[in-house]
Design an enzyme around this catalytic site. Structure first.
Site, short mmCIF file in Angstrom:
data_model
loop_
_atom_site.label_atom_id
_atom_site.label_comp_id
_atom_site.label_asym_id
_atom_site.label_seq_id
_atom_site.Cartn_x
_atom_site.Cartn_y
_atom_site.Cartn_z
N ASP A 186 2.91 2.44 8.04
CA ASP A 186 1.91 1.40 7.78
C ASP A 186 2.45 0.14 7.14
OD1 ASP A 186 -0.19 2.60 8.89
OD2 ASP A 186 -1.21 3.17 7.05
N ARG B 175 -0.06 9.09 0.69
CA ARG B 175 -0.84 9.24 1.93
C ARG B 175 -0.24 8.41 3.07
NH1 ARG B 175 -3.67 6.25 -1.61
NH2 ARG B 175 -3.66 4.05 -1.14
N ASN B 176 0.55 7.39 2.73
CA ASN B 176 1.21 6.56 3.74
C ASN B 176 2.66 6.95 3.99
OD1 ASN B 176 -0.95 4.98 4.53
ND2 ASN B 176 -0.69 3.60 2.78
N ASP C 65 0.84 -1.20 0.00
CA ASP C 65 0.00 0.00 0.00
C ASP C 65 0.87 1.25 0.00
OD1 ASP C 65 -2.28 1.54 -0.01
OD2 ASP C 65 -2.75 1.24 2.10
P1 ADP Z 1 -4.68 4.31 8.22
O1 ADP Z 1 -3.48 3.76 7.56
O2 ADP Z 1 -5.33 3.38 9.18
O3 ADP Z 1 -5.65 4.95 7.26
P2 ADP Z 1 -2.86 6.30 9.05
O4 ADP Z 1 -1.78 5.58 9.73
O5 ADP Z 1 -2.62 6.68 7.63
O6 ADP Z 1 -4.18 5.51 9.15
O7 ADP Z 1 -3.20 7.60 9.87
C1 ADP Z 1 -4.12 8.56 9.45
C2 ADP Z 1 -3.52 9.95 9.55
O8 ADP Z 1 -3.06 10.20 10.87
C3 ADP Z 1 -2.30 10.13 8.67
O9 ADP Z 1 -2.64 10.51 7.35
C4 ADP Z 1 -1.54 11.21 9.39
O10 ADP Z 1 -2.02 12.50 9.02
C5 ADP Z 1 -1.85 10.93 10.85
N1 ADP Z 1 -0.76 10.11 11.43
C6 ADP Z 1 -0.65 8.76 11.44
N2 ADP Z 1 0.48 8.35 12.06
C7 ADP Z 1 1.12 9.47 12.44
C8 ADP Z 1 2.37 9.74 13.11
N3 ADP Z 1 3.20 8.76 13.49
N4 ADP Z 1 2.70 11.03 13.32
C9 ADP Z 1 1.89 12.03 12.92
N5 ADP Z 1 0.74 11.85 12.28
C10 ADP Z 1 0.33 10.60 12.04
#
Ligand code: ADP
Length: 361
Positions: free
Chosen positions: A228, A214-215, A210
């Site tokens: 992720d 966005r990741n 993935d």
């Molecule tokens: P998922 O993969 O379950 O959709 P994410 O891990 O992408 O969720 O998290 C969603 C959002 O949260 C990210 O786009 C980011 O903006 C924020 N986020 C996630 N992990 C972090 C982190 N370690 N530090 C800062 N922001 C984070």
């Protein structure tokens, strides 16, 4: 609850816990003792059956530890699963504001023993259980371009604690700043950061599945890191092909679920396109159905505005129909480094600093 299987026999329960992985469990109603429950847990390739004893409004399997409900008991069992040392102490965590919404739950910023952290909540269900099995892999991964896992907390569900990436995800980062703040050398740096993280995963024979802007998260000091990488693998195991990110997924992965480092390389090509178009959605104005058909027919995206020709050539090489003809991440890195040489910044322009002074965040 997905782990509750009703009245099934012991051997049936064993069948459902295959392939046996440590920590996998289910709860069934006892056939031999109607009204009783049995907790079946897989440990070291063997399934153990624990009769759940209900006494004085409390549950126990060992007459030592008592629980008020099944969920607490399951959490306790799960809590035995994370590798030693990775279970964090909730009393040392201070939760701050909500900073994002993930697929599995909200993301908060916080502090753990003085370190700024991000806390991702995963409701305690199959996902949490599956995540526990991935934790073991994640704990072994350490690289400057991978978001660092600090540990997990078990408290009304699973909480994953990682380093805080204060500048958020790369898509929003690029969209909110744009060309006036971020120049092409900085874009190349991000591309190189991600590539190095992926080269490390490649060396460990791990497939991300993935990879997309966005990741990718951006740190305080403007380093891009892949996030992720533990979750996504199990994500596609748990879900079906309906949930695949079509615009990022290689044709052979979409059609035959053939995921490999080479399908990650395809996604990386799309990510490069996202970077150089400052966070635009790939295949603008095209439906998913159209993308599938056209890409199969050989269509590829055009170069983003002002994209260096060398970078566009790299993108299209990532989009070779035949996976074997795509470069390795190692090769991609070499190409990017050469490209970087062509775009060397003038004297006195430290670009990571320059972004810092140009943006408010
Ligand atoms: P998922 O993969 O379950 O959709 P994410 O891990 O992408 O969720 O998290 C969603 C959002 O949260 C990210 O786009 C980011 O903006 C924020 N986020 C996630 N992990 C972090 C982190 N370690 N530090 C800062 N922001 C984070």
């Amino acid at each position: 609850m997905p782990w509750f299987h009703g009245k099934i026999s012991g051997p049936e329960a064993v069948g459902k816990l295959q392939p046996a992985e440590d920590g996998l469990f289910l709860v069934r109603e006892s056939i031999r003792h109607p009204g009783d429950y049995v907790l079946c847990v897989s440990t070291s390739g063997e399934v153990m059956h624990y009769r759940v004893i209900y006494k004085d409004n409390k549950l126990t399997i060992d007459h030592i530890q008592y629980f008020y409900n099944l969920i607490d008991m399951i959490e306790y069992r799960l809590c035995l699963s994370p590798p030693a040392g990775w279970l964090l102490d909730i009393s040392k965590l201070t939760l701050g504001e909500n900073i994002g919404e993930g697929e599995f739950g909200a993301v908060y910023q916080g502090e753990y023993l003085g370190q700024r952290v991000a806390v991702k909540t995963i409701k305690c269900d199959v996902t949490a259980q599956a995540f526990m099995q991935e934790t073991a892999v994640m704990t072994k991964l350490q690289h400057k371009n991978l978001v660092r896992l600090l540990g997990v907390i078990l408290h009304k569900g699973l909480h994953i604690v990682t380093e805080l990436m204060s500048k958020g995800n790369l898509v929003n980062f690029l969209r909110t700043r744009g060309r006036s703040v971020v120049n092409s050398v900085q874009l190349l740096r991000f591309a190189l950061d991600v590539c190095e993280g992926m080269e490390y995963l490649e060396s460990k024979k791990l497939v991300h599945r993935d990879l997309a802007a966005r990741n990718i998260l951006v740190s305080d000091d403007y380093l891009a890191k892949v996030s992720d990488f533990g979750l996504t693998k199990l994500d596609s195991k748990v879900s079906d092909s309906i949930k695949l990110p079509v615009k990022w997924t290689a044709p052979e992965a979409l059609k035959k679920e053939k995921f490999s480092t080479k399908s990650d390389v395809w996604s990386y090509g799309v990510l490069l396109w996202e970077i150089f178009s400052y966070g635009r959605l790939p295949y603008p104005k095209m439906s998913l159905k159209e993308v599938k058909e056209k890409v199969d027919g050989g269509y590829r995206m055009e170069a983003p505005d002002d994209c260096p020709p060398g970078v566009y050539a790299l993108m299209t090489s990532c989009w070779e129909q035949e996976p074997r003809r795509r470069p390795t991440f190692h090769k991609v890195r070499e190409k990017l480094e050469r490209e970087m040489g062509k775009h060397s910044p003038g004297p006195g322009s430290e670009l990571r600093d320059r972004i810092g002074s140009g943006s408010g965040s």
